[in-house]
Every structure is written in structure tokens, then in C-alpha cells.
Design a protein around this motif. Structure first.
Motif, PDB file in Angstrom:
ATOM      1  N   PHE A  22       0.829  -1.209   0.000  1.00 44.82           N
ATOM      2  CA  PHE A  22       0.000   0.000   0.000  1.00 44.82           C
ATOM      3  C   PHE A  22       0.863   1.259   0.000  1.00 44.82           C
ATOM      4  O   PHE A  22       0.504   2.268  -0.624  1.00 44.82           O
ATOM      5  CB  PHE A  22      -0.956  -0.004   1.191  1.00 44.82           C
ATOM      6  N   ALA A  23       2.004   1.216   0.685  1.00 43.91           N
ATOM      7  CA  ALA A  23       2.914   2.365   0.638  1.00 43.91           C
ATOM      8  C   ALA A  23       3.397   2.600  -0.795  1.00 43.91           C
ATOM      9  O   ALA A  23       3.456   3.750  -1.264  1.00 43.91           O
ATOM     10  CB  ALA A  23       4.103   2.126   1.569  1.00 43.91           C
ATOM     11  N   LEU A  56       1.022   7.753   2.966  1.00 42.15           N
ATOM     12  CA  LEU A  56       2.299   7.133   2.600  1.00 42.15           C
ATOM     13  C   LEU A  56       3.167   6.931   3.832  1.00 42.15           C
ATOM     14  O   LEU A  56       3.697   5.836   4.058  1.00 42.15           O
ATOM     15  CB  LEU A  56       3.015   8.010   1.568  1.00 42.15           C
ATOM     16  N   VAL A  57       3.285   7.973   4.638  1.00 36.70           N
ATOM     17  CA  VAL A  57       4.096   7.882   5.858  1.00 36.70           C
ATOM     18  C   VAL A  57       3.498   6.855   6.826  1.00 36.70           C
ATOM     19  O   VAL A  57       4.218   6.062   7.442  1.00 36.70           O
ATOM     20  CB  VAL A  57       4.194   9.263   6.539  1.00 36.70           C
ATOM     21  N   ALA A  58       2.172   6.850   6.962  1.00 34.25           N
ATOM     22  CA  ALA A  58       1.503   5.929   7.892  1.00 34.25           C
ATOM     23  C   ALA A  58       1.737   4.474   7.502  1.00 34.25           C
ATOM     24  O   ALA A  58       1.983   3.624   8.369  1.00 34.25           O
ATOM     25  CB  ALA A  58       0.005   6.230   7.932  1.00 34.25           C
ATOM     26  N   VAL A  83      -2.480   7.917  14.981  1.00 34.62           N
ATOM     27  CA  VAL A  83      -2.903   9.306  14.800  1.00 34.62           C
ATOM     28  C   VAL A  83      -2.895   9.676  13.327  1.00 34.62           C
ATOM     29  O   VAL A  83      -3.810  10.333  12.826  1.00 34.62           O
ATOM     30  CB  VAL A  83      -1.991  10.263  15.608  1.00 34.62           C
ATOM     31  N   PHE A  84      -1.863   9.238  12.595  1.00 36.63           N
ATOM     32  CA  PHE A  84      -1.794   9.509  11.158  1.00 36.63           C
ATOM     33  C   PHE A  84      -3.007   8.923  10.438  1.00 36.63           C
ATOM     34  O   PHE A  84      -3.611   9.573   9.577  1.00 36.63           O
ATOM     35  CB  PHE A  84      -0.513   8.938  10.556  1.00 36.63           C
TER      36      PHE A  84
END
Length: 270
Positions: A22-23, A56-58, A83-84
């Protein structure tokens, strides 16, 4: 001395491959919406571009949490990831709201025009309600992560989910109104304002698809409101939360769905 707690395993983070895939899928969407942001420089496009970056970061963090024992034991990293994922939905829902309202404003034959529906279209009220849901969700996540049996954290989290569900239903209703209004309008006249691209011509249908995907996401969240562990069940979470979000952004990326003429920052007020 008690053994360290692996928060990632405790709350169901197991698949490194799924998070990594997914990233990788979010990376080109991040690039596309940043390109779109330079072209349009509008608030709605900025929110969607930020949402892509947050996702993306999550997913990168989620892959690290699932794949590393030491990372999984980091409460701070786990809270950051939760939280993201919680705050990111703000961008997805508000982006849909802003674009549908902008397109609806171009319709000359709106099916409903009374005080109640003008209130439902108040950008400031929608923004403040959505923001309150985000804040309550963050506080609830932090409370539950520090103390899984926290009653206060559970209440905050449930109220946040209820707010998101209510706003998602509201947004779906506005999308239905948009579809009705556009059927009543002269299509040739509408095309003069929004263009003739595929996204412009079939915008109402595309926004209906986005509304359905958002409802799927939020109904799953509401159905698992009593347990973060159930909500993070990867077999269901990736299918009913992660995938609908990805499909929404792919739909947003359809050329012409966000034409420059009405990709403006929403004006606060009815």
C-alpha cells in the motif's frame, strides 16, 4: 520485571507485505497530487495532497511496526501511526465536501433550497465539526494506547467515530443532491463552466462512487466501534478501510474531476 509490550502485535499489526504494497501504491498518487497542487494551488487540492503524504508515511510506519520487534514495542511510534490514520481521513472527507459543494454551486436547478439545507452546506460548520472529530479521535487513541481499559479514551474515540459517520452520511446526501441537480440542468451550459473532459462530464457519478467508498469505510469503523483490536483486524481493515481510501484517491485523480475553474478554496458560509 515485566516483559515489554509489543503494541503492534497487541493491536493486530502483522503483515509487513500488505503495508509495504500500500505504501508503494500511494507513492505515485503523492506525486500526482503535488503536481496538481502546483497547477491549481487550491485549498482542496492541498488537503488531498497532504492526505496522500500522510497515508504514505503511515503505511511506511505500519510496515516498520509489523516487521520489527523493537519498533513494535515503541508506544510513541504506534501512537504516531494510529494518529496519522485517524487524522488523514479529515482530508479525504473534506476534499469530497469541498468539491461537491463547488460543483453544486454551479447548478441552476437545485432540488432543495431552504434553511436546513443551507445550514448543511455551511463550510465553516462542516470544517469545525470535522476538526472536533479529529481532536477527539487523537485524544481517545492516546488514552487507549497508554491504558487499553481507559473509559475516557473509549468515549472520546466513539464520539469521534460517530461524528465521522454522521458527516460521511451528510456528504453522501449532498452528492445525491448534486446528481439530481445536474440531471435538471442543461448539460451543454454546465460544460461551458467545467469543461468537457471525462471527469468533468461524469463528475456526479464519480462523486457518487467516492461517497459509497467513504460510507463503506465509516460503516466498518462504526461496526467495530467497541474494539480497536477488531478494527485493526488486517483481513477486514485492508479490504474495508485501506482499499476504499486508495480507490477514492484514484477517482479524485481522474483528469477533469478537479477543474481549475472551481477548484477554489471554499468560502465559509451558506
Amino acid at each position: 520485571m515485566s516483559a515489554p509490550v509489543n503494541y503492534a502485535k497487541l493491536f493486530g499489526f502483522d503483515s509487513v507485505a500488505a503495508a509495504a504494497i500500500f505504501a508503494a501504491l500511494w507513492a505515485p498518487l503523492c506525486f500526482w497530487f503535488f503536481v496538481l497542487l502546483f497547477r491549481h494551488r487550491s485549498y482542496v487540492v492541498f488537503v488531498l495532497a497532504l492526505f496522500c503524504q500522510i497515508r504514505l508515511v503511515a503505511f511506511i510506519i505500519r510496515a516498520i511496526l509489523a516487521g520489527s520487534e523493537s519498533a513494535g514495542e515503541s508506544l510513541g511510534l504506534f501512537i504516531a501511526d494510529e494518529v496519522f490514520f485517524s487524522t488523514g481521513f479529515f482530508g479525504l472527507l473534506y476534499g469530497s465536501y469541498g468539491l461537491v459543494m463547488s460543483r453544486l454551486a454551479l447548478c441552476h436547478n437545485q432540488p432543495f433550497d431552504n434553511a436546513l439545507f443551507r445550514l448543511m452546506r455551511n463550510h465553516l460548520l462542516f470544517h469545525l465539526t470535522l476538526s472536533s472529530g479529529v481532536v477527539l479521535g487523537i485524544v481517545g487513541i492516546i488514552e487507549i494506547s497508554n491504558n487499553p481499559s481507559s473509559t475516557l479514551g473509549s468515549i472520546f474515540r466513539k464520539v469521534s467515530i460517530i461524528i465521522f459517520v454522521a458527516l460521511t452520511v451528510l456528504q453522501a446526501s449532498q452528492t445525491v443532491i448534486l446528481a439530481i441537480a445536474e440531471r435538471r440542468d442543461d448539460p451543454e451550459e454546465r460544460m461551458k463552466h467545467i469543461g468537457i473532459s471525462f471527469g468533468a462530464r461524469h463528475g456526479a457519478i464519480i462523486f457518487m462512487c467516492i461517497a459509497v467508498l467513504l460510507l463503506i469505510r465509516e460503516l466498518f469503523t462504526a461496526a467495530t466501534i467497541g474494539s480497536m483490536t477488531e478494527q485493526n483486524n488486517e483481513h477486514l481493515w485492508y479490504s474495508l478501510v485501506a482499499l476504499p481510501e486508495l480507490l477514492c484517491l484514484i477517482l479524485y485523480a481522474i483528469p477533469g474531476l478537479i477543474p481549475p475553474k472551481y477548484a477554489e478554496a471554499p468560502q465559509y458560509g451558506p
